[in-house]
Design an enzyme around this catalytic site. Structure first.
Site, short mmCIF file in Angstrom:
data_model
loop_
_atom_site.label_atom_id
_atom_site.label_comp_id
_atom_site.label_asym_id
_atom_site.label_seq_id
_atom_site.Cartn_x
_atom_site.Cartn_y
_atom_site.Cartn_z
N GLY A 1 2.52 2.47 10.81
CA GLY A 1 3.42 3.60 10.66
C GLY A 1 4.07 4.08 11.94
O GLY A 1 4.66 5.15 11.97
N ASN B 1 0.86 -1.18 0.00
CA ASN B 1 0.00 0.00 0.00
C ASN B 1 0.90 1.23 0.00
O ASN B 1 1.49 1.58 1.03
CB ASN B 1 -0.90 -0.02 1.24
CG ASN B 1 -1.79 1.21 1.33
OD1 ASN B 1 -1.90 1.99 0.38
ND2 ASN B 1 -2.42 1.40 2.48
N LYS C 1 0.14 4.31 -0.40
CA LYS C 1 -0.50 5.48 0.21
C LYS C 1 -0.25 6.74 -0.65
O LYS C 1 -0.23 6.65 -1.87
CB LYS C 1 -0.03 5.64 1.66
CG LYS C 1 -0.30 4.38 2.50
CD LYS C 1 -0.09 4.59 3.97
CE LYS C 1 -0.39 3.31 4.73
NZ LYS C 1 -0.27 3.49 6.18
N GLU D 1 -7.06 4.75 8.11
CA GLU D 1 -6.86 6.16 7.75
C GLU D 1 -8.09 6.73 7.05
O GLU D 1 -8.39 7.92 7.20
CB GLU D 1 -5.61 6.29 6.87
CG GLU D 1 -4.33 6.00 7.65
CD GLU D 1 -3.14 5.62 6.80
OE1 GLU D 1 -2.08 5.32 7.39
OE2 GLU D 1 -3.26 5.60 5.56
N SER E 1 3.45 -2.22 10.40
CA SER E 1 4.90 -2.22 10.60
C SER E 1 5.54 -3.58 10.27
O SER E 1 6.43 -4.06 10.97
CB SER E 1 5.26 -1.81 12.03
OG SER E 1 4.87 -0.46 12.27
N GLU F 1 -5.26 -5.04 10.73
CA GLU F 1 -4.24 -4.02 10.93
C GLU F 1 -4.50 -3.27 12.23
O GLU F 1 -5.33 -2.36 12.27
CB GLU F 1 -4.25 -3.02 9.76
CG GLU F 1 -3.77 -3.58 8.45
CD GLU F 1 -3.34 -2.46 7.51
OE1 GLU F 1 -2.17 -2.45 7.11
OE2 GLU F 1 -4.17 -1.58 7.22
N HIS G 1 -9.69 1.05 5.32
CA HIS G 1 -8.41 1.30 5.99
C HIS G 1 -8.62 2.30 7.13
O HIS G 1 -9.44 3.21 7.03
CB HIS G 1 -7.39 1.84 4.99
CG HIS G 1 -5.99 1.82 5.50
ND1 HIS G 1 -5.50 2.77 6.38
CD2 HIS G 1 -4.96 0.96 5.27
CE1 HIS G 1 -4.23 2.50 6.66
NE2 HIS G 1 -3.88 1.42 6.00
#
Length: 270
Positions: free
Chosen positions: A175, A9, A11, A99, A214, A169, A97
């Protein structure tokens, strides 16, 4: 038999030169690697470029997208429809996701609608589920994950998960440099599979469940040797061709062990 999927991904990163270097680098690094599906999800502006580059090198890398709208067409400024993604050669679409859920206030119900729209358009949804740090510390991980998963199941039925991908996730690991231990990740993956098995053991046995958060070359093998972890959704490490390739190779190497140990559902919680 489940086949591991390692997806990058990318991003909101990259430009034309970066995209070209990444695709060519990954393709070279993974030449001849078998036993694992490899996919990338570049920013939507670079989907056509990625499609052309993959075609030029006759790569087995599969094209994915990071997001999609529920509408097929109409007055929805700035949105991208499933039909458009399909026309650009997209196979996988990441939905839900964290985010998107956080920064764009996407609800479980909206994510479920996106899931249905992607499937109806002939693509494969990658349904992201996961808990925040506060939810993790409060012991609410399974409650959050099953709620997000049930939003799809309650509307479309458990069979809707056939041929799709779930990506666990933990938000606190995305991140941040933090990562769930392989045993903890296996526990959650096994519990997710067991939750699905209550309604259909066949669906639970076959659905791909990735880990994300990660994932790096240094810790990838520990995840992939767990029986219920079927590859990874990779963020930062996917922006380096060599690192991403190492992760994918470790998934391929571990696959025989993964599948030889996956003989039952809901009994392999560590």
């Amino acid at each position: 038999m489940r086949r591991p999927l390692v997806m990058g991904n990318w991003k909101l990163n990259g430009n034309k030169a970066v995209i070209e270097d990444l695709i060519k680098g990954i393709d070279i690094e993974l030449n001849g690697v078998e036993g694992v599906d490899i996919a990338i999800a570049p920013p939507v502006m670079f989907l056509d470029l990625a499609k052309q580059l993959l075609s030029q090198v006759q790569s087995k890398i599969i094209l994915g997208a990071q997001n999609v709208d529920v509408n097929l067409n109409g007055s929805f400024t700035g949105d991208i429809s499933p039909r458009m993604l399909k026309e650009f050669g997209t196979t996988y679409v990441i939905i839900g996701h964290s985010e998107r859920r956080e920064y764009h206030a996407e609800s479980d119900e909206l994510v479920a609608k996106k899931f249905a729209s992607v499937k109806e358009s002939g693509m494969v949804p990658i349904l992201c589920i996961g808990e925040s740090n506060a939810q993790n510390e409060a012991g609410e991980t399974l409650e959050v994950c099953t709620r997000q998963l049930d939003a799809v199941i309650k509307i479309q039925g458990v069979d809707a998960l056939n041929g799709t991908v779930i990506a666990y996730e933990p938000i606190w690991a995305i991140g941040t440099g933090k990562a769930a231990t392989s045993k903890n990740a296996q526990y959650i993956h096994s519990a997710i599979r067991a939750h699905i098995a209550v309604q259909s053991e066949e669906v639970a046995k076959n659905v791909i469940i990735q880990y994300g958060g990660s994932v790096k070359p240094e810790n990838a093998a520990a995840y992939f040797t767990q029986p219920d972890i079927d590859g990874a959704l990779v963020g930062g490490a996917a922006l380096n061709a060599k690192s991403f390739a190492v992760i994918a190779k470790k998934a391929a190497t571990a696959k025989d062990l993964i599948y030889s140990r996956t003989q039952f559902i809901g009994k392999n919680i560590i």
